[in-house]
Design a protein around this motif. Structure first.
Motif, PDB file in Angstrom:
ATOM      1  N   THR A   1     -19.648 -11.238   9.011  1.00  0.00           N
ATOM      2  CA  THR A   1     -18.903 -10.884   7.793  1.00  0.00           C
ATOM      3  C   THR A   1     -19.642  -9.809   7.009  1.00  0.00           C
ATOM      4  O   THR A   1     -19.032  -8.905   6.448  1.00  0.00           O
ATOM      5  CB  THR A   1     -18.686 -12.109   6.884  1.00  0.00           C
ATOM      6  N   LEU A   2     -20.974  -9.910   7.012  1.00  0.00           N
ATOM      7  CA  LEU A   2     -21.734  -8.904   6.274  1.00  0.00           C
ATOM      8  C   LEU A   2     -21.543  -7.525   6.907  1.00  0.00           C
ATOM      9  O   LEU A   2     -21.357  -6.520   6.217  1.00  0.00           O
ATOM     10  CB  LEU A   2     -23.220  -9.280   6.246  1.00  0.00           C
ATOM     11  N   HIS A   3     -21.552  -7.521   8.223  1.00  0.00           N
ATOM     12  CA  HIS A   3     -21.366  -6.250   8.910  1.00  0.00           C
ATOM     13  C   HIS A   3     -20.011  -5.637   8.535  1.00  0.00           C
ATOM     14  O   HIS A   3     -19.911  -4.459   8.195  1.00  0.00           O
ATOM     15  CB  HIS A   3     -21.456  -6.452  10.411  1.00  0.00           C
ATOM     16  N   TYR A   4     -18.973  -6.477   8.562  1.00  0.00           N
ATOM     17  CA  TYR A   4     -17.650  -5.918   8.253  1.00  0.00           C
ATOM     18  C   TYR A   4     -17.500  -5.588   6.774  1.00  0.00           C
ATOM     19  O   TYR A   4     -16.723  -4.700   6.411  1.00  0.00           O
ATOM     20  CB  TYR A   4     -16.546  -6.839   8.770  1.00  0.00           C
ATOM     21  N   ALA A   5     -18.265  -6.274   5.950  1.00  0.00           N
ATOM     22  CA  ALA A   5     -18.261  -5.877   4.535  1.00  0.00           C
ATOM     23  C   ALA A   5     -18.779  -4.447   4.410  1.00  0.00           C
ATOM     24  O   ALA A   5     -18.206  -3.610   3.699  1.00  0.00           O
ATOM     25  CB  ALA A   5     -19.145  -6.827   3.731  1.00  0.00           C
ATOM     26  N   HIS A   6     -19.827  -4.177   5.138  1.00  0.00           N
ATOM     27  CA  HIS A   6     -20.417  -2.844   5.100  1.00  0.00           C
ATOM     28  C   HIS A   6     -19.422  -1.811   5.637  1.00  0.00           C
ATOM     29  O   HIS A   6     -19.244  -0.726   5.075  1.00  0.00           O
ATOM     30  CB  HIS A   6     -21.709  -2.843   5.929  1.00  0.00           C
ATOM     31  N   VAL A   7     -18.748  -2.183   6.722  1.00  0.00           N
ATOM     32  CA  VAL A   7     -17.743  -1.276   7.279  1.00  0.00           C
ATOM     33  C   VAL A   7     -16.659  -0.997   6.234  1.00  0.00           C
ATOM     34  O   VAL A   7     -16.261   0.151   6.017  1.00  0.00           O
ATOM     35  CB  VAL A   7     -17.131  -1.883   8.556  1.00  0.00           C
ATOM     36  N   ALA A   8     -16.240  -2.069   5.565  1.00  0.00           N
ATOM     37  CA  ALA A   8     -15.187  -1.894   4.551  1.00  0.00           C
ATOM     38  C   ALA A   8     -15.657  -0.961   3.443  1.00  0.00           C
ATOM     39  O   ALA A   8     -14.892  -0.135   2.944  1.00  0.00           O
ATOM     40  CB  ALA A   8     -14.806  -3.257   3.969  1.00  0.00           C
ATOM     41  N   LEU A   9     -16.921  -1.080   3.098  1.00  0.00           N
ATOM     42  CA  LEU A   9     -17.451  -0.195   2.063  1.00  0.00           C
ATOM     43  C   LEU A   9     -17.382   1.262   2.517  1.00  0.00           C
ATOM     44  O   LEU A   9     -17.011   2.148   1.752  1.00  0.00           O
ATOM     45  CB  LEU A   9     -18.896  -0.588   1.744  1.00  0.00           C
ATOM     46  N   HIS A  10     -17.710   1.457   3.768  1.00  0.00           N
ATOM     47  CA  HIS A  10     -17.667   2.823   4.282  1.00  0.00           C
ATOM     48  C   HIS A  10     -16.249   3.376   4.281  1.00  0.00           C
ATOM     49  O   HIS A  10     -16.053   4.587   4.179  1.00  0.00           O
ATOM     50  CB  HIS A  10     -18.267   2.879   5.684  1.00  0.00           C
ATOM     51  N   GLU A  11     -15.283   2.456   4.431  1.00  0.00           N
ATOM     52  CA  GLU A  11     -13.895   2.921   4.358  1.00  0.00           C
ATOM     53  C   GLU A  11     -13.408   2.946   2.913  1.00  0.00           C
ATOM     54  O   GLU A  11     -12.216   3.108   2.661  1.00  0.00           O
ATOM     55  CB  GLU A  11     -13.005   1.992   5.193  1.00  0.00           C
TER      56      GLU A  11
END
Ligand code: HEM
Ligand SMILES: [Cu+2]
Lengths: 603, 110, 288
Positions: free
Chosen positions: C163-173
């Protein structure tokens, strides 16, 4: 007991006076400026007439300036140096005759422990940090360390660490039952696990704290050297001192945290009945493995930066560039890697598996090569050079000469059959003292003299400095050469007395040699008193440095970045209308001080 | 990190500089061979494995670090040459401040 | 330590700057009280521990003194940290500049040192595994150390990394809402994990009578899980700080330094846990 009490009282008295003196001087340092004539500019000592630091002693508690922190490290290290020195002079006095004459075994053991720990952890590492803090940013053209505040924190963890490490000495005279540890610096289990004295716990805690500090510093230095270099500095022209600090920091990064964990495990064994180093658990040998996995890299943590200092300073007074610069760089890196593969050469006689032992011998012999390579590079740098025997240069040459003996004795010890005979004798003590005293302290002294003009804006007294050198050099070689011979005669290390029967060692010769080395130790001691006087007196009253090139380095094209920075500061202080950056090697975006330099040159 | 170096990176001079680390490597190699051939203590799966891995692991680590650092230094040299900057550690020592024109390198990726 | 690094935010590698222009009570440029205060707080931990030891070994003090000093130091330490971090935040936030390369690099170095920290404990475990593997506690003999609780906890921690990884991805988007939600979930999972560990300790100590003094294996077990627990707790604190800053809208695709340093730390702690479960829990019973 009475004598111990007396010695302790005297020791504490000296310390108190020193602290009081220090504090009063700190207050005086309101007017401290890194440049001789800089008081002209608004009293802050830094360009532009606006204060970037509060006045008085508060400045020293709050500073995040790498140069101030470097000075703090230096003072800290020198206080520790005198503590460790006082301890060892008491020990040498005790050893002047075979019997128990001035102290009991317990007090001798405490001094031995405190001497080793103090010199390695509280003098060695911090004195190196003093130079690296002050000069690495200047040498690589950085504004400051990558993390100035972490830098300050790392320093401020050290004084409480020292107080905890030394605590037993302060509480012992009070009769509270908290005595100094008697574990030796290696803290071998089961001895260290079984001493019920709380002083041991305090020392372990203090050591852990200094380890945290060292690790924070190491991260900071690596980050600084990697990410904060000026635009004109890259891997090809990075100076040699920065290379050695980089390697040293990488060693710290893996060595100190491991020691930290081992210390915590020992504390748990002592206080919570765990079995980390108990026979029915990890076994006492586990301590030795963990300790030396830290401990061998630690000796290179201590010696690599001094090697860098000498590689930096020696060419300046030889009139030639460092011979084989790249060799020195790559061999430094080689030592860094190999030093993690040799730790069990400290354990050859523990009865470990002979096959494994042989491997450690192989890698230990290999690590001697990069060390020897450096020696040849220094010698060839001086070869046909135009030598100028200033005090820093003398210390560099003494350093090399001492390393020849210290290094070669190390190679002998790395050979298993030789080590089995000489292990735990004075020979080992002689080996590493040629290195820790003969190299680390010598390089530190040389660098102190070399950079004294930058840090204080004044010049030291050259005659006294030469006295200091010769007393140190002669004293060191008398003391530690006698150690080597004592070792050959079979004198075991770590004893307060040597009234053994003639079958172990010839008592008459041993006694004479002990007396010789006691004399040598006091010669060293006198040398350091001369030095201390020189430093204090010159800082106050030495002649101010008028020219930014006190060593005439420009003639040989050897005017290093730190002196270029110094020159820029001086120019600004002498009324250059351009405001000079507080710091850094002139990486102002607009080319800052360099333009100022050129303008003056053009006139 | 180990991108393909062009032939120029490890030219004669760089290789000559790296020879210094070949000597300890040679010593380690020598002992590996000796211990493989002469074996007075007999073999034991665990201890013999440890025996050889101490030498092999440290040797390999030295090899890798020598390669990486040699590459970094040599590439940095080329970079300096391109910019006409000085190679010496005392860059600018003889007052040739002209040569130290700052080159804009951008390494901040916030 | 990781938080401390967050401090030196508002710096860029170029141009001249002073590190402490904004500070309390007065910005000087090169002076700050916070490092001193923080160091004092940190030293207080050691002094508290010392006093505790002195109390247990002599009768000079009550046993409560040490812990009291320790707790007091926690406040001092946090105050120092907060003041320090706050001044850096404000500056970094308003300047819109980061020191990201240095910070990320420092985190990698710190994790390198962590390998050594954990290394010593694992070496101990391998030592007892090869030479002192007897008198095993009941828990290990019966295979009950590897309980369903541990397995569930492991799954929770692994999911939190995802989830943390995808949170970071979401931030990048620049998908702020998704970023916040995933970050919150991660934090929650982390807290659940810590709760699970506490529950496990409770079960083992109270019901199974398996304490730290129960011999060689117990030392390894409590030493390593305890050390790891401290790390997860610190990680949760870091994520908490990041979460609060995220709520204040201090991150976007270009400004994510502390998100990525905290993530690195979290992933590292997660990886250590998996290693730990394999060798310390499963390894103890499988190859017994
Ligand atoms: C030329 C490379 C070196 C080799 C091959 C070498 C080898 C050894 C060996 C085999 C021992 C163990 C002796 C014994 O206890 O029986 C030893 C001890 C020691 N060495 Fe070295 N050494 C070298 C360089 C250094 C350096 C550069 C330092 C310090 C900066 C150093 C510091 C020490 C210390 C402190 C000890 C004693 C530790 C103790 O037992 O208290 N050595 N050395
Ligand atoms: Cu060694």
């Amino acid at each position: 007991m009475a004598v111990e009490q007396l010695a302790l009282t005297v020791l504490m008295g000296i310390l108190l006076v020193a602290v009081a003196g220090l504090v009063s001087r700190m207050v005086d340092w309101r007017s401290y400026t890194p440049l001789g004539g800089a008081s002209a500019i608004g009293g802050s000592g830094y360009g532009g007439g606006h204060a970037e630091k509060p006045a008085g002693i508060v400045r020293w508690f709050t500073t995040v300036d790498h140069k101030d922190i470097g000075i703090l490290y230096g003072i800290y290290a020198l206080v520790a140096f005198f503590w460790g020195g006082a301890a060892v002079l008491l020990m040498r006095a005790e050893l002047a005759a075979p019997g128990f004459d001035i102290m009991e075994a317990a007090f001798y053991n405490s001094l031995l422990t405190s001497h080793g720990i103090t010199m390695l952890f509280l003098f060695g590492t911090p004195i190196i940090a003093a130079f690296s803090n002050y000069f690495i940013p200047l040498l690589i053209g950085a504004d400051d360390m990558a993390f100035p505040r972490i830098n300050a924190i790392a320093f401020w963890l050290l004084p409480p660490g020292a107080i905890l490490i030394w605590a037993g000495f302060f509480t012992a005279p009070l009769g509270l039952g908290i005595d100094p540890a008697q574990t030796s610096w290696t803290m071998y289990t089961p001895l260290s696990a079984e001493q019920a004295n709380a002083g041991v716990d305090l020392m372990l805690l203090g050591l852990h704290l200094t380890g945290v500090s060292a690790t924070m510093g190491a991260i900071n230095f690596i980050a600084t050297i990697f990410t904060e270099r000026g635009d004109d500095v890259n891997w090809a022209n990075l100076d040699i001192f920065s290379w050695t600090i980089l390697t040293q920091s990488a060693l710290i990064l893996f060595a100190f945290p491991l020691l930290g964990s081992a210390l915590i495990m020992l504390l748990l064994d002592r206080n919570f009945a765990t079995t980390f180093f108990a026979v029915e658990g990890g076994s006492p040998i586990l301590w030795q493995h963990l300790f030396w996995f830290f401990g061998h890299p630690e000796v290179y943590i201590l010696v690599l930066p001094p090697m860098g200092l000498v590689s930096w300073i020696l060419p300046k007074f030889s009139g030639r560039k460092l011979f084989g610069f790249k060799f020195v760089v790559y061999s430094t890196l080689a030592i860094g890697v190999l030093s993690f593969g040799v730790w069990a050469h400290h354990m050859f006689s523990t009865g470990m598996d002979p096959r494994i032992r042989a491997s450690f011998m192989a890698v230990s012999l290999a690590i001697a090569i990069p060390s020897a390579v450096k020696t040849f590079n220094w010698i060839t740098t001086m070869w046909n050079g135009r030598l100028r025997l200033t005090a820093p240069m003398l210390f560099c040459i003494g350093f090399i000469s001492n390393f020849v003996i210290g290094g070669i004795t190390g190679v002998f010890l790395a050979a298993i059959p030789v080590d089995l005979v000489l292990h735990d004798t004075y020979y080992v003590v002689g080996h590493f003292h040629y290195i820790v005293m003969g190299m680390i302290a010598f390089a530190g002294m040389g660098a102190l003299y070399y950079w004294f003009p930058i840090v204080t804006g004044r010049m030291y007294q050259r005659t006294l400095a030469k006295w200091h050198f010769w007393l140190s050099m002669i004293g060191t070689n008398i003391t530690f050469f006698a150690f080597l011979v004592l070792g050959y005669l079979g004198m075991p290390r770590r004893y307060a007395t040597y009234q053994f029967d003639g079958a172990i060692a010839p008592l008459a010769q041993v006694t004479t040699l002990h007396q010789i080395s006691t004399v040598g130790a006091f010669i060293i001691g006198i040398g350091q008193v001369v030095w201390a006087w020189n430093m204090v007196q010159s800082w106050y009253e030495g002649p101010e440095v008028e020219d930014a090139d006190p060593w005439n380095l420009k003639d040989d094209g050897m005017f290093g970045r730190e002196f270029q920075w110094f020159e820029a500061q001086k120019l600004a202080a002498d009324g250059g209308e351009e405001e000079v950056a507080t710091d850094g090697g002139g990486v102002r975006p607009d080319g800052g001080y360099r333009r100022a330099v050129r303008r003056v040159d053009d006139e | 990190m180990v991108s393909e170096p062009d032939a120029k990176t490890f030219d004669r001079e760089t290789l000559l500089d790296l020879v210094v680390n070949a000597i300890p490597l040679g010593i380690i190699l020598f002992f590996i061979l000796v211990f493989a051939l002469v074996n007075p203590f007999g073999s034991d799966p665990v201890n013999t494995a440890i025996q050889f891995s101490i030498m092999i692991v440290t040797g390999l680590a030295l090899l890798v670090l020598t390669y990486v650092s040699g590459k970094a230094v040599s590439e940095a040299e080329d970079e300096l040459e391109e910019q006409g900057l000085e190679l010496s550690e005392e860059a600018g020592a003889d007052g040739t401040a002209e040569t130290t024109a700052p080159a804009e390198t951008e390494d901040d990726t916030a | 330590m990781a938080i401390e690094e967050a401090d030196d935010h508002g710096q860029d590698g170029h141009g001249h700057h002073l590190p402490a222009v904004e500070d309390w009570p007065k910005g000087f440029g090169e002076a700050s009280w916070w490092p001193f205060v923080t160091a004092l707080g940190a030293a207080g931990f050691y002094i508290g521990a010392s006093l505790y030891v002195i109390a247990t070994r002599t009768d000079l003090l009550g046993v409560a003194v040490g812990p009291a000093v320790f707790v007091g130091s926690v406040f001092l330490f946090l105050a120092g940290l907060y003041g320090w971090v706050y001044h850096a935040f404000v500056k970094a936030y308003w300047d819109g500049e980061g020191h990201s390369r240095g910070l990320r690099f420092a985190m990698v170095l710190f994790l390198g040192s962590e390998v050594a920290t954990f290394g010593a404990g694992f070496v101990y475990y391998f030592f007892i595994r090869t030479s002192a593997w007897e008198n095993l506690p009941h828990l290990v003999e019966s295979g009950n150390v590897l309980s369903s609780l541990v397995i569930v906890n492991t799954i929770i921690l692994v999911i939190s990394s995802v989830t943390l990884h995808y949170a970071h991805v979401a931030l990048h988007e620049n998908n702020r809402k998704r970023f916040l939600r995933l970050l919150g979930v991660t934090l929650l999972l982390g807290v659940v994990f810590i709760g699970g560990q506490a529950l496990e300790y409770y079960e083992f100590i109270i019901h199974e009578d398996f304490t730290i003094t129960e011999g060689a294996y117990a030392s390894a077990f409590y030493g390593l899980t305890g050390l790891h627990g401290l790390h997860v707790t610190l990680g949760a604190v870091l994520l908490g700080i990041v979460f609060v800053r995220a709520l204040y809208g201090q991150y976007d695709a270009e400004h994510d330094t502390s998100v990525s340093t905290a993530s690195m730390y979290w992933h590292f702690v997660d990886a250590v846990w998996i290693f730990l479960v394999v060798v310390l829990y499963a390894g103890a019973i499988v190859l017994g």
